[in-house]
Design an enzyme around this catalytic site. Structure first.
Site, PDB file in Angstrom:
ATOM      1  N   CYS A  57      -3.218   3.297   0.361  1.00  0.00           N
ATOM      2  CA  CYS A  57      -3.289   1.914   0.844  1.00  0.00           C
ATOM      3  C   CYS A  57      -3.857   1.823   2.252  1.00  0.00           C
ATOM      4  CB  CYS A  57      -1.909   1.279   0.784  1.00  0.00           C
ATOM      5  SG  CYS A  57      -1.115   1.536  -0.816  1.00  0.00           S
TER       6      CYS A  57
ATOM      7  N   ILE B  70      -0.382  -8.006  -7.034  1.00  0.00           N
ATOM      8  CA  ILE B  70      -1.558  -7.240  -7.468  1.00  0.00           C
ATOM      9  C   ILE B  70      -2.781  -8.125  -7.232  1.00  0.00           C
ATOM     10  CG2 ILE B  70      -2.700  -6.295  -9.514  1.00  0.00           C
ATOM     11  CD1 ILE B  70       0.224  -5.643 -10.494  1.00  0.00           C
TER      12      ILE B  70
ATOM     13  N   LYS C 149       2.119  -9.398   1.665  1.00  0.00           N
ATOM     14  CA  LYS C 149       3.090 -10.111   0.839  1.00  0.00           C
ATOM     15  C   LYS C 149       2.526 -11.403   0.256  1.00  0.00           C
ATOM     16  CE  LYS C 149       6.770 -11.472  -1.064  1.00  0.00           C
ATOM     17  NZ  LYS C 149       5.867 -12.055  -2.053  1.00  0.00           N
TER      18      LYS C 149
ATOM     19  N   HIS D  22      -2.809  -7.838  -1.517  1.00  0.00           N
ATOM     20  CA  HIS D  22      -2.984  -6.430  -1.146  1.00  0.00           C
ATOM     21  C   HIS D  22      -3.966  -5.719  -2.093  1.00  0.00           C
ATOM     22  CE1 HIS D  22      -2.331  -2.429   0.214  1.00  0.00           C
ATOM     23  NE2 HIS D  22      -1.275  -2.115  -0.494  1.00  0.00           N
TER      24      HIS D  22
END
Lengths: 400, 400
Positions: free
Chosen positions: B96, B222, B342, B346
């Site tokens: 990430c 997602i 959040k 992401h």
């Protein structure tokens, strides 16, 4: 090692030294993990360098298909940990040029004064997948939408490039067979090579067709393996009395359009032309200075492309080089004395680091084939991604 | 934009400017390809910068799961081509933190004098996989042998970390719910955010448990999306009269052992401690100078870890920050004014670049939430890989 005449220039670019190199044997490593393989190479490199793991400030690591082959991404901190390195670690993925890009990053970081000691290299696990799945995994390096879905895999793509070359310049399957024969002969005494056995031109020509005009012996094998090099600043080498006579004096990277259909022609590899041009300019040397080369012969024809991109041959003239004995161990510029990808093997993400390791051994005089490179003070590596949509070239020189 | 008091130091590290930023909307982009998404972000960034594609000397590109999500590796030259860039292009994969590492590489390359104009960023396609497959693909960022095979996925891993934190320092699900509420509120006016809607503490607490103590509203979604920033040398910015008031003045990277079981404790994230320490030292600033932060809240508890690693809170004290209003838009140091992972979303390989883009907009004064950052001259980004086995921190400053 024979006395060598060193080039007079020695620019600021001589500031990065290869302090040590490490390799696993290339081949099938059933039952071993990728982290284990890389740790073996990294620890060997540190040992060769006489550098403590605690001095390492960063790891630049190449891997291509770990997410597919081992369901393992985020490999950089994982393999660093396995090798006992406690430092930031970064993974680079540039298809078959992944480790070449990693080495390049390390060179630039040391030159920038950001670090004095870095480990660079790479690893690939491939033999744990069944062959059809490996072919599919390798195809991830091509354009999925416009090549793979149309049925193009890498043997097919390089076959198209070979046909284009033959049409543009001439050349024959026999010319390519001589590349395979040469590289197998070179691998005979290399303890890290996957195939330590010689082949004949007849065997190569008689091997099954993979994608015409390429046959089985035109292709490199499927390989597991890892490579690592310890790169240090000249100041660190001096301060620690390291025996590090080889410097990385030039680095260059190039890119091209990804899909073959989008390129102006297929008989040249301009990404590698650009990488070579940049690396030579960086080092302040030219093709005439090069005495030995490790190039990306994933297929025999790829060695031909490489030699022309490196400026060692004019366009259309490299295809007969091995047949004419110019690139054999007794030739003017021996090429792939390691055995190359063809016979040493091609663990994709490790190959660019392996080339640096093998060339360093050749130039230092501790390679089984070093006698064939004893006059060389300048060597080059050529590492390509996909059908040379990306390429990295490095210049190494004996500076002590 | 309100008048700001600039810090007096302005070291050599002020030499890298953010000339332009570009983002796609974050969310589901069914029917679009990764190359298309990245091209949209890159072209927007070039347009924002007023820089021609022909001036770009390199692309540093983050992507995590392309081989699994699109069967597409070797993405760097592919997306460069799609964006009209004709330059060397390198892919970084650090789970990430992939784009964070890419930005860091670009900053270092410009500082080293190797280039004046680089594009950095990243892209991820995720929604094209069914959710169970996305979870499996994300798990590739954990230790396959010792975590994934034991059944650990990222929600489970962060739940373990949350429990360890609660045991060590206290804190409650309600504290975490306030993080989610804050970040949703911040995303309300962000045109790039996946969720432009507010939630309540009650909704967060009542949402289904994912891995206790974490529930659905503790987790980021997602997401598909891309980010790009144009980074230039100060000299290039001056010579071309660019309006580029924000500089990247600090960069730091850290690593930790990969598997949770191998760490001394789970209530801290030392990789990010090291990255922050390095970035602050690099910039010559400290936590007390920071006026705004974009941090890696893949789960609400991850924002807590981030604030402590960044030195904005002592260990154990960040968990109540959002509840106490200290990190909300009216707080002393607003955190994740973009909406964070959040609520903004992401897209794994794009996130580190998105943080730089959002923080730049906040500091320049052209973000919908810039009014909440009008006193800030120093901002930080915090981008983490896996369970913070790797981390990258950047310091951005208003320098004009």
């Amino acid at each position: 090692m024979a006395a060598r005449v060193l080039l007079p220039h020695m620019s600021r670019a001589s500031g990065v030294r290869v302090a040590g190199v490490g390799l696993t044997p290339f081949g099938a490593h059933a039952g071993r993990t990728g982290r284990d393989l890389f740790a073996e190479a990294a620890l060997a490199a540190l040992d060769d360098a006489g550098v403590a793991a605690g001095d390492v400030e960063g790891l630049d690591y190449g891997n291509f298909m770990g997410a597919l082959a081992e369901r393992q991404g985020h490999q950089a901190p994982l393999v660093a940990e396995a090798a006992g390195l406690r430092c930031p670690a970064t993974r680079y993925e540039e298809a078959c040029a992944s480790a070449g890009v990693a080495v390049r990053a390390a060179v630039q970081t040391i030159r920038a004064g950001e670090a004095d000691v870095l480990v660079a290299g790479g690893m690939e696990r491939m033999t744990n997948l069944p062959t059809p799945e490996v072919t599919e995994a390798l195809a991830v390096a091509a354009d999925e939408l416009f090549e793979v879905r149309a049925g193009v895999t890498f043997p097919g793509a390089y076959a198209l490039m070979a046909r284009a070359y033959f049409e543009a310049y001439g050349g024959s399957r026999e010319d390519l067979a001589h590349v395979a024969v040469k590289n197998h002969a070179n691998a005979l005494d290399n303890e890290y090579a996957q195939y330590q056995r010689e082949i004949t031109v007849e065997q190569a020509l008689d091997s099954p067709t993979v994608a015409s005009p390429l046959s089985l012996y035109d292709a490199c094998p499927i390989t597991d393996g890892a490579s690592a090099v310890v790169l240090v600043s000249e100041a660190y080498a001096d301060d620690n009395d390291l025996d590090a006579p080889v410097a990385v004096t030039g680095t260059g990277q190039g890119a091209d359009r990804m899909a073959l259909q989008d390129r102006a022609q297929l008989a040249r590899t301009p990404a590698a032309d650009r990488a070579a041009e940049a690396a030579y300019a960086d080092a302040g040397v030219g093709p005439a200075d090069v005495g030995v080369a490790e190039v990306h012969d994933c297929f025999t024809v790829a060695e031909v492309f490489a030699l022309e991109s490196l400026g060692l041959y004019e366009p259309g003239e490299a295809v007969g080089a091995a047949r004419r004995g110019e690139t054999t161990r007794d030739g003017a510029v021996p090429v792939n004395l390691s055995g190359g990808l063809k016979a040493k093997g091609h663990p994709v993400g490790a190959t660019g680091g392996s080339q640096i390791a093998e060339l360093t051994r050749l130039l230092r005089g501790d390679h089984p084939n070093s006698d064939a490179a004893s006059d060389a003070t300048v060597g080059v590596t050529h590492n390509a991604g996909g059908t040379v949509a990306s390429a990295v070239v490095h210049v190494l020189e004996v500076v002590e």
